[in-house]
Motif scaffolding. Sequence first.
Motif, PDB file in Angstrom:
ATOM      1  N   PRO A   1       0.830  -1.207   0.000  1.00  0.00           N
ATOM      2  CA  PRO A   1       0.000   0.000   0.000  1.00  0.00           C
ATOM      3  C   PRO A   1       0.866   1.259   0.000  1.00  0.00           C
ATOM      4  O   PRO A   1       1.886   1.327   0.695  1.00  0.00           O
ATOM      5  CB  PRO A   1      -0.802  -0.128   1.295  1.00  0.00           C
ATOM      6  CG  PRO A   1       0.032  -1.006   2.171  1.00  0.00           C
ATOM      7  CD  PRO A   1       0.745  -1.953   1.261  1.00  0.00           C
ATOM      8  N   THR A   2       0.457   2.244  -0.766  1.00  0.00           N
ATOM      9  CA  THR A   2       1.223   3.484  -0.880  1.00  0.00           C
ATOM     10  C   THR A   2       0.306   4.695  -0.773  1.00  0.00           C
ATOM     11  O   THR A   2      -0.908   4.593  -0.952  1.00  0.00           O
ATOM     12  CB  THR A   2       1.972   3.561  -2.224  1.00  0.00           C
ATOM     13  OG1 THR A   2       1.022   3.467  -3.298  1.00  0.00           O
ATOM     14  CG2 THR A   2       2.989   2.445  -2.350  1.00  0.00           C
ATOM     15  N   ILE A   3       0.919   5.851  -0.478  1.00  0.00           N
ATOM     16  CA  ILE A   3       0.234   7.131  -0.435  1.00  0.00           C
ATOM     17  C   ILE A   3       0.991   8.091  -1.337  1.00  0.00           C
ATOM     18  O   ILE A   3       2.214   8.219  -1.221  1.00  0.00           O
ATOM     19  CB  ILE A   3       0.185   7.686   1.002  1.00  0.00           C
ATOM     20  CG1 ILE A   3      -0.645   6.764   1.900  1.00  0.00           C
ATOM     21  CG2 ILE A   3      -0.380   9.101   1.020  1.00  0.00           C
ATOM     22  CD1 ILE A   3      -0.576   7.147   3.360  1.00  0.00           C
ATOM     23  N   ALA A   4       0.278   8.763  -2.233  1.00  0.00           N
ATOM     24  CA  ALA A   4       0.908   9.761  -3.092  1.00  0.00           C
ATOM     25  C   ALA A   4       1.009  11.082  -2.349  1.00  0.00           C
ATOM     26  O   ALA A   4       0.088  11.473  -1.625  1.00  0.00           O
ATOM     27  CB  ALA A   4       0.105   9.939  -4.379  1.00  0.00           C
ATOM     28  N   ALA A   5       2.148  11.769  -2.516  1.00  0.00           N
ATOM     29  CA  ALA A   5       2.347  13.041  -1.812  1.00  0.00           C
ATOM     30  C   ALA A   5       3.153  13.988  -2.687  1.00  0.00           C
ATOM     31  O   ALA A   5       4.118  13.566  -3.324  1.00  0.00           O
ATOM     32  CB  ALA A   5       3.071  12.823  -0.490  1.00  0.00           C
TER      33      ALA A   5
ATOM     34  N   THR B   1       3.308   2.592   3.150  1.00  0.00           N
ATOM     35  CA  THR B   1       2.751   2.666   4.500  1.00  0.00           C
ATOM     36  C   THR B   1       2.926   1.381   5.290  1.00  0.00           C
ATOM     37  O   THR B   1       2.496   1.298   6.429  1.00  0.00           O
ATOM     38  CB  THR B   1       1.254   3.005   4.447  1.00  0.00           C
ATOM     39  OG1 THR B   1       0.564   2.001   3.675  1.00  0.00           O
ATOM     40  CG2 THR B   1       1.038   4.360   3.802  1.00  0.00           C
ATOM     41  N   ARG B   2       3.558   0.401   4.699  1.00  0.00           N
ATOM     42  CA  ARG B   2       3.793  -0.846   5.415  1.00  0.00           C
ATOM     43  C   ARG B   2       5.158  -1.374   5.036  1.00  0.00           C
ATOM     44  O   ARG B   2       5.495  -1.453   3.857  1.00  0.00           O
ATOM     45  CB  ARG B   2       2.710  -1.882   5.082  1.00  0.00           C
ATOM     46  CG  ARG B   2       2.722  -3.097   6.017  1.00  0.00           C
ATOM     47  CD  ARG B   2       1.519  -3.976   5.747  1.00  0.00           C
ATOM     48  NE  ARG B   2       1.567  -4.571   4.417  1.00  0.00           N
ATOM     49  CZ  ARG B   2       0.501  -4.936   3.710  1.00  0.00           C
ATOM     50  NH1 ARG B   2      -0.697  -4.723   4.202  1.00  0.00           N
ATOM     51  NH2 ARG B   2       0.636  -5.474   2.515  1.00  0.00           N
ATOM     52  N   SER B   3       5.979  -1.706   6.019  1.00  0.00           N
ATOM     53  CA  SER B   3       7.335  -2.172   5.769  1.00  0.00           C
ATOM     54  C   SER B   3       7.355  -3.667   5.504  1.00  0.00           C
ATOM     55  O   SER B   3       6.448  -4.400   5.886  1.00  0.00           O
ATOM     56  CB  SER B   3       8.240  -1.859   6.973  1.00  0.00           C
ATOM     57  OG  SER B   3       8.254  -0.476   7.228  1.00  0.00           O
TER      58      SER B   3
END
Length: 275
Positions: A107-111, A264-266
């Motif tokens: 899972p990722t978040i764009a910034a 968001t998760r390692s």
Amino acid sequence: MRPGLARAISRRDTLLLVACLLLSLGALVLPPAWSLSFATAVRETALSPLLWLQRTAEEQKTSRARFRAVEAARDSIALAAQSLPELRAENAELRNLLALKQSERAPTIAAPVLRQLTATEGRTLLLGAGRDDGVRVGNAVVSPEGLVGLVVSAGPSSAVAMTWAHPDFRASGTTEDGSALGIVAPAAGVEASQSFLELRGVPYRDTVSVGTMVITSGLTGVYPKGIPVGRVAGIRREEAGWERVYRLRPLANPGHVSHVLIYTRSGDSVPPARQ
């Protein structure tokens, strides 16, 4: 304006200036951890309107170019999607034959990248996403080209990322074929604008060819496995019978990125590195 009122306004401005100077001096002498927390608190309170203006200006500046890029990507994806059902069915059949688990996308978040925090030319970046978006300290930060760095501070709506050009950056790296393993770190004793990476701790018996892709190994649990880091550009130095240190040409340039993805998760794996 009445003289008394003018003097009162002037006195108030002077006191405000003195207070700002005292806060600035106090921030300079604070320990690094306290200084970072203090900067985050100020950024999320007094400077939040300025950050909103900056984020809005950045979005407006890049919106037209991003729209054209999205249109081009949409056309390419639409063409590639025509064969996607067949590829998925073939992949599922092969996984069943080999008894492999289905892989999951991390899972990722764009910034957006709002600005560089200091005049160190890409060693730290201010990102337009924070805890309210799911960002946490320790999340990996990547660009389309490869690894950018790591989140070291997160406020409600913004975060600070330490890039690979920072002297404290470390990551476990390996070659694509897994034949050599080492620690990726920035080269010491060079200017920030001339920073490059090193692959340290490679056993002397292991030889890595120029042009070999180095990716994150995922061993430390911080960076997901498979993020492209750089390509080997030669031997930096060596100690006979002990180790070789290889020079890496980084794939991502922190000073040029305008948008990033935050994992968001390692510990997850990512798609194979680009060739």
